[in-house]
Enzyme design. Structure first.
Site, PDB file in Angstrom:
ATOM      1  N   SER A  61      -4.121   7.033  14.875  1.00  0.00           N
ATOM      2  CA  SER A  61      -4.945   8.225  14.691  1.00  0.00           C
ATOM      3  C   SER A  61      -5.500   8.735  16.018  1.00  0.00           C
ATOM      4  O   SER A  61      -5.702   7.971  16.963  1.00  0.00           O
ATOM      5  CB  SER A  61      -6.115   7.924  13.753  1.00  0.00           C
TER       6      SER A  61
HETATM    7  N1  SAH Z   1      -5.771   3.415  11.698  1.00  0.00           N
HETATM    8  C1  SAH Z   1      -4.371   3.341  11.980  1.00  0.00           C
HETATM    9  C2  SAH Z   1      -3.694   4.436  11.214  1.00  0.00           C
HETATM   10  C3  SAH Z   1      -2.290   4.158  10.921  1.00  0.00           C
HETATM   11  S1  SAH Z   1      -1.481   5.434   9.988  1.00  0.00           S
HETATM   12  C4  SAH Z   1      -4.156   3.535  13.461  1.00  0.00           C
HETATM   13  O1  SAH Z   1      -4.920   4.296  14.060  1.00  0.00           O
HETATM   14  O2  SAH Z   1      -3.224   2.955  14.011  1.00  0.00           O
HETATM   15  C5  SAH Z   1      -1.779   4.921   8.341  1.00  0.00           C
HETATM   16  C6  SAH Z   1      -1.248   3.586   7.954  1.00  0.00           C
HETATM   17  O3  SAH Z   1      -1.463   3.448   6.537  1.00  0.00           O
HETATM   18  C7  SAH Z   1       0.253   3.395   8.154  1.00  0.00           C
HETATM   19  O4  SAH Z   1       0.454   2.265   8.951  1.00  0.00           O
HETATM   20  C8  SAH Z   1       0.799   3.196   6.740  1.00  0.00           C
HETATM   21  O5  SAH Z   1       1.869   2.280   6.671  1.00  0.00           O
HETATM   22  C9  SAH Z   1      -0.427   2.673   6.018  1.00  0.00           C
HETATM   23  N2  SAH Z   1      -0.413   2.822   4.561  1.00  0.00           N
HETATM   24  C10 SAH Z   1       0.021   3.856   3.803  1.00  0.00           C
HETATM   25  N3  SAH Z   1      -0.144   3.591   2.494  1.00  0.00           N
HETATM   26  C11 SAH Z   1      -0.718   2.357   2.419  1.00  0.00           C
HETATM   27  C12 SAH Z   1      -1.112   1.519   1.334  1.00  0.00           C
HETATM   28  N4  SAH Z   1      -1.009   1.882   0.066  1.00  0.00           N
HETATM   29  N5  SAH Z   1      -1.645   0.323   1.626  1.00  0.00           N
HETATM   30  C13 SAH Z   1      -1.786  -0.096   2.915  1.00  0.00           C
HETATM   31  N6  SAH Z   1      -1.408   0.640   3.972  1.00  0.00           N
HETATM   32  C14 SAH Z   1      -0.881   1.860   3.740  1.00  0.00           C
END
Ligand code: SAH
Length: 218
Positions: A61
């Site tokens: 993010s």
């Molecule tokens: N805070 C993280 C954001 C990653 S993007 C950062 O800054 O790196 C969002 C993440 O949510 C992705 O890695 C995706 O695989 C995960 N995601 C999507 N649906 C999900 C679910 N149902 N349970 C767990 N993770 C999930």
């Protein structure tokens, strides 16, 4: 490249300048080496004002969004927090410095594994990560003082409301797959949930039982 200079600039120009005043959040954003959470080829962009790819069609993010979501939880230091979407682990690291314990769920095992490695290298030891569908929360460890969802949801999954402590706050993007509204829901003492719209945002989809179905995601 001196990353501490880039980090200072990031905090001043992207975060403080946009109205984040929580001093603890600003200090942690100054301290966590964000460049370690992206691949080597992108490290020069790690302190820019944008999200970046982390593989598996997912993103780390934007720094401002990490700060804004963290500040919206209004953390004091003794909380147990649930994070959905570990991704790179950067948001997890920020939270871990501000609370007692972070429970983080990621659905993609390779991302969870990579995040675990970096978080261990940084010796952040108050973090539990599990690979699972985070849309059902983490019932065994509930209730939580805060739940932060880093992926866009079509609705508010009811399990999150159930797993929130009294006074606890849920921060999540709600909307369609292209854009969402960052929403904060507070569980009040009278049992009601207060709902506030914080800002527009754009996240990758929350995929799972209580989120988007995998087949609908492009
Ligand atoms: N805070 C993280 C954001 C990653 S993007 C950062 O800054 O790196 C969002 C993440 O949510 C992705 O890695 C995706 O695989 C995960 N995601 C999507 N649906 C999900 C679910 N149902 N349970 C767990 N993770 C999930």
């Amino acid at each position: 490249m001196d990353y501490s200079v880039a980090r200072r600039r990031m905090v001043d120009q992207q975060i403080s300048a946009r109205g984040i005043v929580d001093q603890r959040v600003l200090e942690v954003m100054l301290a966590i080496p964000r460049h370690l959470f992206v691949e080597v080829g992108l490290q020069g962009h790690a302190y820019g004002d944008a999200s970046l790819p982390i593989g598996e069609k997912q993103t780390i993010s934007q720094p401002y969004m990490v700060a804004a979501m963290t500040a919206a939880l209004e953390l004091q230091g003794d909380e147990r927090i649930l994070e959905i979407g570990t991704g790179s682990g950067y948001q997890t690291a920020v939270l871990s410095k501000l609370v007692k314990r972070v429970y983080s769920i990621e659905r993609i095992a390779v991302l969870a594994g990579r995040a675990r490695k970096i978080l261990d290298q940084l010796q952040l030891s108050n973090i539990n990560i599990k690979v699972a569908d985070g849309t059902v929360g983490w019932a065994d460890q509930a209730p939580f003082a805060g739940i932060l969802v880093a992926a866009g949801s079509p609705d508010v999954p009811t399990r999150y409301l159930e797993q929130l402590d009294i006074g606890g706050k849920l921060v999540l993007p709600v909307g369609d797959q292209d854009q969402q509204i960052l929403t904060r829901i507070t569980r009040q003492e009278d049992g009601r949930f207060k709902r506030e719209k914080l800002m527009g945002c754009r996240f990758v989809p929350l995929i799972g039982e209580q989120g988007w179905q995998l087949e609908t995601v492009s």
